[in-house]
Design a protein around this motif. Structure first.
Motif, PDB file in Angstrom:
ATOM      1  N   GLU A  18       0.831  -1.209   0.000  1.00 53.28           N
ATOM      2  CA  GLU A  18       0.000   0.000   0.000  1.00 53.28           C
ATOM      3  C   GLU A  18       0.866   1.260   0.000  1.00 53.28           C
ATOM      4  O   GLU A  18       0.520   2.264  -0.627  1.00 53.28           O
ATOM      5  CB  GLU A  18      -0.924  -0.002   1.215  1.00 53.28           C
ATOM      6  CG  GLU A  18      -2.047  -1.017   1.142  1.00 53.28           C
ATOM      7  CD  GLU A  18      -2.968  -0.765  -0.045  1.00 53.28           C
ATOM      8  OE1 GLU A  18      -3.275   0.415  -0.323  1.00 53.28           O
ATOM      9  OE2 GLU A  18      -3.366  -1.741  -0.698  1.00 53.28           O
ATOM     10  N   LYS A  19       2.007   1.192   0.659  1.00 57.45           N
ATOM     11  CA  LYS A  19       2.903   2.350   0.702  1.00 57.45           C
ATOM     12  C   LYS A  19       3.646   2.524  -0.613  1.00 57.45           C
ATOM     13  O   LYS A  19       3.819   3.646  -1.105  1.00 57.45           O
ATOM     14  CB  LYS A  19       3.905   2.187   1.840  1.00 57.45           C
ATOM     15  CG  LYS A  19       4.881   3.347   1.967  1.00 57.45           C
ATOM     16  CD  LYS A  19       5.883   3.098   3.090  1.00 57.45           C
ATOM     17  CE  LYS A  19       6.886   4.241   3.183  1.00 57.45           C
ATOM     18  NZ  LYS A  19       7.907   4.003   4.249  1.00 57.45           N
ATOM     19  N   GLY A  20       4.102   1.421  -1.217  1.00 54.57           N
ATOM     20  CA  GLY A  20       4.879   1.497  -2.445  1.00 54.57           C
ATOM     21  C   GLY A  20       6.325   1.891  -2.190  1.00 54.57           C
ATOM     22  O   GLY A  20       6.775   1.992  -1.039  1.00 54.57           O
ATOM     23  N   LEU A  21       7.063   2.133  -3.274  1.00 54.92           N
ATOM     24  CA  LEU A  21       8.496   2.406  -3.197  1.00 54.92           C
ATOM     25  C   LEU A  21       8.844   3.731  -3.873  1.00 54.92           C
ATOM     26  O   LEU A  21       8.118   4.197  -4.754  1.00 54.92           O
ATOM     27  CB  LEU A  21       9.279   1.278  -3.872  1.00 54.92           C
ATOM     28  CG  LEU A  21       9.127  -0.119  -3.270  1.00 54.92           C
ATOM     29  CD1 LEU A  21       9.784  -1.152  -4.166  1.00 54.92           C
ATOM     30  CD2 LEU A  21       9.726  -0.177  -1.863  1.00 54.92           C
ATOM     31  N   THR A  22       9.960   4.299  -3.465  1.00 52.73           N
ATOM     32  CA  THR A  22      10.501   5.473  -4.138  1.00 52.73           C
ATOM     33  C   THR A  22      11.735   5.053  -4.941  1.00 52.73           C
ATOM     34  O   THR A  22      12.489   4.179  -4.520  1.00 52.73           O
ATOM     35  CB  THR A  22      10.900   6.550  -3.116  1.00 52.73           C
ATOM     36  OG1 THR A  22      11.846   5.997  -2.189  1.00 52.73           O
ATOM     37  CG2 THR A  22       9.683   7.058  -2.369  1.00 52.73           C
ATOM     38  N   ALA A  23      11.915   5.665  -6.102  1.00 52.14           N
ATOM     39  CA  ALA A  23      13.024   5.300  -6.987  1.00 52.14           C
ATOM     40  C   ALA A  23      13.674   6.553  -7.544  1.00 52.14           C
ATOM     41  O   ALA A  23      13.106   7.650  -7.501  1.00 52.14           O
ATOM     42  CB  ALA A  23      12.534   4.393  -8.116  1.00 52.14           C
ATOM     43  N   PHE A  24      14.872   6.384  -8.109  1.00 55.86           N
ATOM     44  CA  PHE A  24      15.600   7.525  -8.660  1.00 55.86           C
ATOM     45  C   PHE A  24      16.564   7.044  -9.730  1.00 55.86           C
ATOM     46  O   PHE A  24      16.868   5.846  -9.838  1.00 55.86           O
ATOM     47  CB  PHE A  24      16.366   8.259  -7.547  1.00 55.86           C
ATOM     48  CG  PHE A  24      17.438   7.423  -6.889  1.00 55.86           C
ATOM     49  CD1 PHE A  24      18.760   7.474  -7.326  1.00 55.86           C
ATOM     50  CD2 PHE A  24      17.120   6.565  -5.833  1.00 55.86           C
ATOM     51  CE1 PHE A  24      19.731   6.698  -6.726  1.00 55.86           C
ATOM     52  CE2 PHE A  24      18.100   5.787  -5.231  1.00 55.86           C
ATOM     53  CZ  PHE A  24      19.410   5.855  -5.683  1.00 55.86           C
TER      54      PHE A  24
ATOM     55  N   THR B  97      20.759   4.244  -0.105  1.00 55.20           N
ATOM     56  CA  THR B  97      20.893   4.570   1.319  1.00 55.20           C
ATOM     57  C   THR B  97      21.275   6.038   1.501  1.00 55.20           C
ATOM     58  O   THR B  97      20.715   6.749   2.352  1.00 55.20           O
ATOM     59  CB  THR B  97      21.952   3.667   1.962  1.00 55.20           C
ATOM     60  OG1 THR B  97      21.545   2.302   1.853  1.00 55.20           O
ATOM     61  CG2 THR B  97      22.141   4.020   3.433  1.00 55.20           C
ATOM     62  N   GLN B  98      22.241   6.510   0.701  1.00 55.91           N
ATOM     63  CA  GLN B  98      22.699   7.892   0.810  1.00 55.91           C
ATOM     64  C   GLN B  98      21.597   8.896   0.480  1.00 55.91           C
ATOM     65  O   GLN B  98      21.519   9.970   1.077  1.00 55.91           O
ATOM     66  CB  GLN B  98      23.898   8.100  -0.107  1.00 55.91           C
ATOM     67  CG  GLN B  98      25.152   7.356   0.339  1.00 55.91           C
ATOM     68  CD  GLN B  98      26.217   7.285  -0.740  1.00 55.91           C
ATOM     69  OE1 GLN B  98      26.020   7.762  -1.868  1.00 55.91           O
ATOM     70  NE2 GLN B  98      27.355   6.688  -0.410  1.00 55.91           N
ATOM     71  N   LYS B  99      20.739   8.539  -0.465  1.00 52.92           N
ATOM     72  CA  LYS B  99      19.672   9.458  -0.889  1.00 52.92           C
ATOM     73  C   LYS B  99      18.401   9.308  -0.070  1.00 52.92           C
ATOM     74  O   LYS B  99      17.460  10.082  -0.233  1.00 52.92           O
ATOM     75  CB  LYS B  99      19.354   9.228  -2.383  1.00 52.92           C
ATOM     76  CG  LYS B  99      20.474   9.631  -3.320  1.00 52.92           C
ATOM     77  CD  LYS B  99      20.095   9.341  -4.777  1.00 52.92           C
ATOM     78  CE  LYS B  99      21.214   9.710  -5.738  1.00 52.92           C
ATOM     79  NZ  LYS B  99      21.431  11.177  -5.803  1.00 52.92           N
ATOM     80  N   GLY B 100      18.350   8.291   0.783  1.00 50.50           N
ATOM     81  CA  GLY B 100      17.160   8.066   1.575  1.00 50.50           C
ATOM     82  C   GLY B 100      15.983   7.599   0.755  1.00 50.50           C
ATOM     83  O   GLY B 100      14.823   7.870   1.087  1.00 50.50           O
ATOM     84  N   MET B 101      16.261   6.875  -0.339  1.00 52.01           N
ATOM     85  CA  MET B 101      15.205   6.330  -1.185  1.00 52.01           C
ATOM     86  C   MET B 101      15.351   4.819  -1.263  1.00 52.01           C
ATOM     87  O   MET B 101      16.319   4.242  -0.761  1.00 52.01           O
ATOM     88  CB  MET B 101      15.247   6.973  -2.571  1.00 52.01           C
ATOM     89  CG  MET B 101      14.760   8.411  -2.569  1.00 52.01           C
ATOM     90  SD  MET B 101      14.503   9.053  -4.233  1.00 52.01           S
ATOM     91  CE  MET B 101      15.852  10.217  -4.320  1.00 52.01           C
ATOM     92  N   ASP B 102      14.379   4.171  -1.900  1.00 55.70           N
ATOM     93  CA  ASP B 102      14.336   2.711  -1.878  1.00 55.70           C
ATOM     94  C   ASP B 102      15.137   2.057  -2.998  1.00 55.70           C
ATOM     95  O   ASP B 102      15.841   1.078  -2.754  1.00 55.70           O
ATOM     96  CB  ASP B 102      12.879   2.229  -1.959  1.00 55.70           C
ATOM     97  CG  ASP B 102      12.047   2.691  -0.784  1.00 55.70           C
ATOM     98  OD1 ASP B 102      12.511   2.541   0.360  1.00 55.70           O
ATOM     99  OD2 ASP B 102      10.940   3.207  -1.012  1.00 55.70           O
ATOM    100  N   VAL B 103      15.028   2.590  -4.209  1.00 55.24           N
ATOM    101  CA  VAL B 103      15.514   1.846  -5.376  1.00 55.24           C
ATOM    102  C   VAL B 103      16.243   2.758  -6.351  1.00 55.24           C
ATOM    103  O   VAL B 103      15.711   3.805  -6.752  1.00 55.24           O
ATOM    104  CB  VAL B 103      14.330   1.165  -6.120  1.00 55.24           C
ATOM    105  CG1 VAL B 103      14.843   0.384  -7.324  1.00 55.24           C
ATOM    106  CG2 VAL B 103      13.561   0.246  -5.189  1.00 55.24           C
ATOM    107  N   ALA B 104      17.452   2.348  -6.756  1.00 54.00           N
ATOM    108  CA  ALA B 104      18.182   3.025  -7.829  1.00 54.00           C
ATOM    109  C   ALA B 104      17.903   2.292  -9.143  1.00 54.00           C
ATOM    110  O   ALA B 104      17.878   1.063  -9.183  1.00 54.00           O
ATOM    111  CB  ALA B 104      19.679   3.014  -7.542  1.00 54.00           C
ATOM    112  N   VAL B 105      17.714   3.046 -10.212  1.00 59.99           N
ATOM    113  CA  VAL B 105      17.424   2.467 -11.528  1.00 59.99           C
ATOM    114  C   VAL B 105      18.439   2.990 -12.538  1.00 59.99           C
ATOM    115  O   VAL B 105      18.685   4.193 -12.607  1.00 59.99           O
ATOM    116  CB  VAL B 105      15.992   2.820 -11.996  1.00 59.99           C
ATOM    117  CG1 VAL B 105      15.716   2.240 -13.386  1.00 59.99           C
ATOM    118  CG2 VAL B 105      14.962   2.308 -10.993  1.00 59.99           C
TER     119      VAL B 105
END
Length: 317
Positions: free
Chosen positions: A150-156, A186-194
């Motif tokens: 329900e929350k989902g993920l953040t990516a960059f 981890t450094q960016k405080g997000m979940d997934v790098a693409v």
């Protein structure tokens, strides 16, 4: 010190994460063990100091291994590419994996299968290694609950480029680029790098495939050239094309970064989490209308459809 004194000290040494090791097998020994303190790998195995080896991660739930035959087929293709001959027949390897899963004593978890160049020296030549190594580990795994989906993920957008085509399609143990991507997140405080290539076309995440639902409702995945064809993504694409009563149009083609801005959904496929919606990409909400910034309907449907399909098609042990 003598061998017994050293062995006693070795087995008493710290082993972080050992509580998650349920059972394992080392072909050199030829037995399955459930004492994680004995999970030891020879340092001169080329999988350690050269990354010369392959691996597969196979999830299992309710006593069934997911996409078992597809994982073995990919391992076999990788072994052919690296010219690694397993230390046993492929049929025997299959049976050993099932035996380790049974010995783990849990109906859900994660199997790791490692096929290595083998021990024999600290050089780079495969000729040092007279026989390939085979290591199989059953791990304790806690699967995500509904709140996660329900929350989902953040990516960059990652600073790490996609792998070269000749490496990307082999699930090898040379994972340093993937490690850098995990550090970025981890450094960016997000979940997934693409990753994106030099022309701005999408690659993959550190341990997952990425796809999107475009503004016309088509389910897209990147070309299977500079990405690893994940078993979960391939199963998801097949299910989407067969969905009733309204199948989705599925396409494998280059996906440019600019298409994310107009996409209805961005999806992340992994063997353990199946399909998860990406809510924000590079800090910008994904989606349209009321669904903007939230996991969309295709992500939610695929997560359930994949679980039902993989349980139905799973290999019992």
């Amino acid at each position: 010190m003598d061998a017994q004194t050293y062995l006693t000290a070795l087995l008493a040494a710290p082993r972080p994460g050992s509580e998650n090791v349920l059972a394992f097998y080392d072909h050199r020994v030829g037995h399955i063990c459930t004492d994680a303190s004995l999970l030891l790998l020879p340092l001169d195995d080329h999988i350690c100091h050269r990354g010369d080896g392959l691996f597969e991660s196979i999830s299992y739930r309710q006593g069934k291994l997911f996409s078992f035959d597809q994982h073995l087929a990919r391992l076999k293709d990788g072994a052919a590419a690296l010219k690694i001959t397993p230390p046993c027949s492929w049929d025997n390897l299959r049976h050993i994996i099932l035996d380790v899963a049974r010995a783990a004593g849990a109906d859900h978890g994660d199997m790791r299968v490692f096929l290595s160049r083998g021990p024999g020296g600290f050089g780079i030549s495969p000729a040092e290694c007279p026989q390939a190594g085979l290591y199989i580990v059953a791990l304790r795994k806690k699967f995500a609950g509904e709140a996660f989906y329900e929350k989902g993920l953040t990516a960059f957008t990652s600073d790490i480029p996609p792998k070269q085509e000749y490496l990307a399609r082999i699930k090898n143990t040379n994972y340093l680029p993937n490690v850098f991507m995990a550090m970025e997140a981890t450094q960016k405080g997000m979940d997934v790098a693409v990753t994106f290539d030099e022309y701005g076309f999408m690659g993959e995440a550190a341990t997952a495939n990425v796809g999107l639902v475009d503004d016309s409702g088509r389910l897209l995945c990147p070309e299977l050239k500079r990405i690893l064809p994940g078993t979960t993504m391939l199963a998801g694409l097949e299910l989407a094309a067969q969905r009733t009563p309204a199948p989705l149009t599925v396409q494998e083609r280059p996906i440019h970064r600019d298409e994310i801005a107009t996409a209805r959904e961005v999806l992340l496929f992994t063997s353990s989490t199946l399909c998860v919606g990406v809510t924000h990409f590079d800090g910008i909400a994904v989606g349209q209308g009321e669904q903007r910034g939230r996991p969309g309907p295709v992500a939610r449907w695929l997560k359930t459809a994949l679980l039902d399909h993989l349980l139905e098609q799973g290999t019992p042990f």
